[in-house]
Design an enzyme around this catalytic site. Structure first.
Site, PDB file in Angstrom:
ATOM      1  N   ARG A 120     100.744  50.726 149.214  1.00  0.00           N
ATOM      2  CA  ARG A 120     100.490  52.032 149.857  1.00  0.00           C
ATOM      3  C   ARG A 120     100.372  53.167 148.842  1.00  0.00           C
ATOM      4  NH1 ARG A 120     104.245  50.030 153.782  1.00  0.00           N
ATOM      5  NH2 ARG A 120     103.052  49.225 155.543  1.00  0.00           N
ATOM      6  N   LYS A 142      88.176  61.239 143.062  1.00  0.00           N
ATOM      7  CA  LYS A 142      87.288  60.466 143.948  1.00  0.00           C
ATOM      8  C   LYS A 142      87.282  59.025 143.451  1.00  0.00           C
ATOM      9  CE  LYS A 142      83.956  63.722 145.878  1.00  0.00           C
ATOM     10  NZ  LYS A 142      82.537  64.148 145.904  1.00  0.00           N
ATOM     11  N   GLU A 184      75.429  65.692 133.449  1.00  0.00           N
ATOM     12  CA  GLU A 184      76.544  66.282 134.198  1.00  0.00           C
ATOM     13  C   GLU A 184      77.143  67.479 133.436  1.00  0.00           C
ATOM     14  OE1 GLU A 184      77.404  65.251 137.269  1.00  0.00           O
ATOM     15  OE2 GLU A 184      76.615  63.213 137.440  1.00  0.00           O
ATOM     16  N   LYS A 226      85.316  71.559 136.169  1.00  0.00           N
ATOM     17  CA  LYS A 226      85.588  70.610 137.243  1.00  0.00           C
ATOM     18  C   LYS A 226      86.997  70.823 137.806  1.00  0.00           C
ATOM     19  CE  LYS A 226      85.039  66.389 139.402  1.00  0.00           C
ATOM     20  NZ  LYS A 226      84.391  65.113 139.534  1.00  0.00           N
ATOM     21  N   GLU A 236      86.549  68.327 149.345  1.00  0.00           N
ATOM     22  CA  GLU A 236      85.164  68.716 149.640  1.00  0.00           C
ATOM     23  C   GLU A 236      85.009  69.166 151.092  1.00  0.00           C
ATOM     24  OE1 GLU A 236      82.472  66.131 147.459  1.00  0.00           O
ATOM     25  OE2 GLU A 236      80.889  66.588 148.879  1.00  0.00           O
ATOM     26  N   ARG A 241      83.440  72.190 146.381  1.00  0.00           N
ATOM     27  CA  ARG A 241      83.283  70.950 145.602  1.00  0.00           C
ATOM     28  C   ARG A 241      81.879  70.368 145.762  1.00  0.00           C
ATOM     29  NH1 ARG A 241      87.634  66.128 144.343  1.00  0.00           N
ATOM     30  NH2 ARG A 241      86.197  64.939 143.056  1.00  0.00           N
ATOM     31  N   ASN A 245      77.504  68.392 143.560  1.00  0.00           N
ATOM     32  CA  ASN A 245      76.446  67.449 143.924  1.00  0.00           C
ATOM     33  C   ASN A 245      75.056  67.972 143.583  1.00  0.00           C
ATOM     34  OD1 ASN A 245      78.364  65.709 144.975  1.00  0.00           O
ATOM     35  ND2 ASN A 245      78.292  66.643 147.016  1.00  0.00           N
ATOM     36  N   HIS A 248      72.025  65.742 143.173  1.00  0.00           N
ATOM     37  CA  HIS A 248      72.375  64.401 143.631  1.00  0.00           C
ATOM     38  C   HIS A 248      71.577  63.961 144.861  1.00  0.00           C
ATOM     39  CE1 HIS A 248      75.553  64.877 140.715  1.00  0.00           C
ATOM     40  NE2 HIS A 248      76.058  63.699 140.995  1.00  0.00           N
ATOM     41  N   HIS A 252      69.536  60.886 144.470  1.00  0.00           N
ATOM     42  CA  HIS A 252      69.838  59.700 145.282  1.00  0.00           C
ATOM     43  C   HIS A 252      68.543  59.019 145.738  1.00  0.00           C
ATOM     44  CE1 HIS A 252      71.968  57.218 148.267  1.00  0.00           C
ATOM     45  NE2 HIS A 252      70.914  57.469 149.037  1.00  0.00           N
ATOM     46  N   HIS A 266      72.309  56.647 136.791  1.00  0.00           N
ATOM     47  CA  HIS A 266      72.735  57.715 137.701  1.00  0.00           C
ATOM     48  C   HIS A 266      72.531  59.103 137.070  1.00  0.00           C
ATOM     49  CE1 HIS A 266      74.982  59.896 140.710  1.00  0.00           C
ATOM     50  NE2 HIS A 266      75.784  60.369 139.769  1.00  0.00           N
TER      51      HIS A 266
HETATM   52  N1  GLY Z   1      81.290  63.814 141.166  1.00  0.00           N
HETATM   53  C1  GLY Z   1      81.388  64.784 142.191  1.00  0.00           C
HETATM   54  C2  GLY Z   1      82.795  65.108 142.555  1.00  0.00           C
HETATM   55  O1  GLY Z   1      83.709  64.666 141.884  1.00  0.00           O
HETATM   56  O2  GLY Z   1      83.014  65.791 143.522  1.00  0.00           O
END
Ligand code: GLY
Length: 366
Positions: A120, A142, A184, A226, A236, A241, A245, A248, A252, A266
């Site tokens: 857990r 994430k 990035e 960040k 997000e 946040r 993106n 992206h 994508h 990517h």
């Molecule tokens: N890579 C996008 C984020 O961490 O929100």
């Protein structure tokens, strides 16, 4: 040593950045181990870095069993998640233990997710070894694996206990991966920091040539950006946040069109996607055309794709928009886009007409 704090209340943690830190990781991590082993999960490309880490931990009196997984995106799978959790259980990991993820985004995402569910939830440490992981995926919690339905669809928010970044490990990273990660870095300038984008324009060549100060500045500045964004909107939910993106959604579609393969990494897709987001914004009269041209010129200058042709994509607009409809960012029938008013002034727009996007993309290939 530069230390940047990710301020998340009880889940706060530090990101430590210092050339040579991998070889000193033992002294930094020993207090976390409290006499317990610290299992390391890594991939087949990272044997030398792993040896350095194990030796450093051993010198600090910490034992570190190692699991080496296959390198590559296919490791973010149910099968490897099962293998990893079985191995961690066999090591006798308990909730207060710390598991070390030594690798790029694949290892970080997999270990982060495995430790979010093991017993857990237990602790993990990120030691990112690619530029992309150092400036983006290792910070912010994430974590995910891929499923048949798409990338990163099974996951959790699970923050690491600490992130250790050694810019020197980039010396052995292939140039193509360095460039992909750099997309990035430039992204943080484009989002909300025109001054940093100008720094990127002036210093990217030094960064790619291996200048330690340029690398340390790019990484530190990116991580600080960040950390600020994640602290403002960890899950997000407010839209802050989502700014991360940028590029992206277009990216994508390009990744889907190229089969999520080595044809387009990517970060390369994100670069082309950012150029397209600015070009679309300019076409819609939202952003000065010269800003869109400047973005494309910088990406081209560092060898990143600046649009469809450079990304090797010839599909028409309807096909690419079709891919976007499978993006996990879809909210019902709406797809939020990151658009730009200028370099350093991007914003989330939930009212973009997908027919206009398709027509714009047709214009790019015509
Ligand atoms: N890579 C996008 C984020 O961490 O929100």
């Amino acid at each position: 040593m530069t230390t940047i704090s990710v301020a998340l209340g009880a889940r706060s943690y530090d990101v430590r950045i210092e050339p040579g830190l991998l070889a000193r990781a033992g002294e930094v991590l020993a207090p976390l181990s409290r006499g317990r082993p610290m299992p390391i999960v890594t991939d087949t490309n990272l044997a030398a870095h792993c040896e350095t880490l194990v030796a450093s931990l051993a010198a600090a009196g910490v034992s570190a069993p190692v699991l080496t997984l296959p390198a590559g995106e296919s490791t973010k799978s149910w099968a490897q998640l099962e293998a990893l959790t079985d191995w961690l259980l066999a090591q006798g990991v308990v909730r207060s233990d710390h598991v070390i993820a030594l690798g790029g985004g694949v290892i970080g995402d997999l270990v982060g997710f495995a430790t979010s569910i093991l017993k857990r939830g237990c602790n993990f440490v990120q030691i990112p070894t690619t530029l992309l992981a150092q400036v983006d995926s290792s910070v912010g919690g994430k974590t995910a694996i891929n499923s048949k339905a798409g990338k990163n669809l099974i996951g959790a928010f699970h923050q690491p206990a600490v992130v250790l970044i050694d810019p020197q490990v980039l010396d052995t990273l292939p140039q193509r991966e360095l460039r992909a990660g750099y997309a990035e870095v430039a992204k943080y300038g484009l989002i909300d920091d025109a001054g940093f984008f100008a720094w990127c324009e002036g210093n990217a060549a030094a960064l790619f040539a291996g200048d330690p100060q340029a690398r340390a500045h790019a990484i530190g500045h990116s991580v600080a950006a960040k950390a600020r964004i994640v602290a403002a909107d960890e899950r997000e939910t407010t839209g802050t946040r989502a700014l991360l993106n940028l590029g992206h959604t277009f990216g994508h579609a390009l990744e889907a069109e190229t089969g999520f393969s080595d044809k387009l990494l990517h970060g390369e897709a994100v670069a082309a996607g950012m150029a397209l987001a600015f070009a679309f914004s300019a076409e819609q009269g939202l952003c000065p055309a010269e800003d869109a041209a400047r973005v494309a010129a910088h990406l081209r200058a560092v060898g990143l794709p600046d649009g469809l042709a450079a990304a090797g994509v010839t599909a028409d607009g309807a096909t690419l928009v079709g891919h976007m409809l499978h993006d996990k960012k879809m909210e019902g029938s709406t797809l939020p886009f990151l658009l730009a008013r200028a370099i350093g002034r991007t914003y989330l727009d939930k009212t973009v007409d997908l027919e206009k996007v398709a027509a714009f993309l047709d214009g790019q290939t015509a």
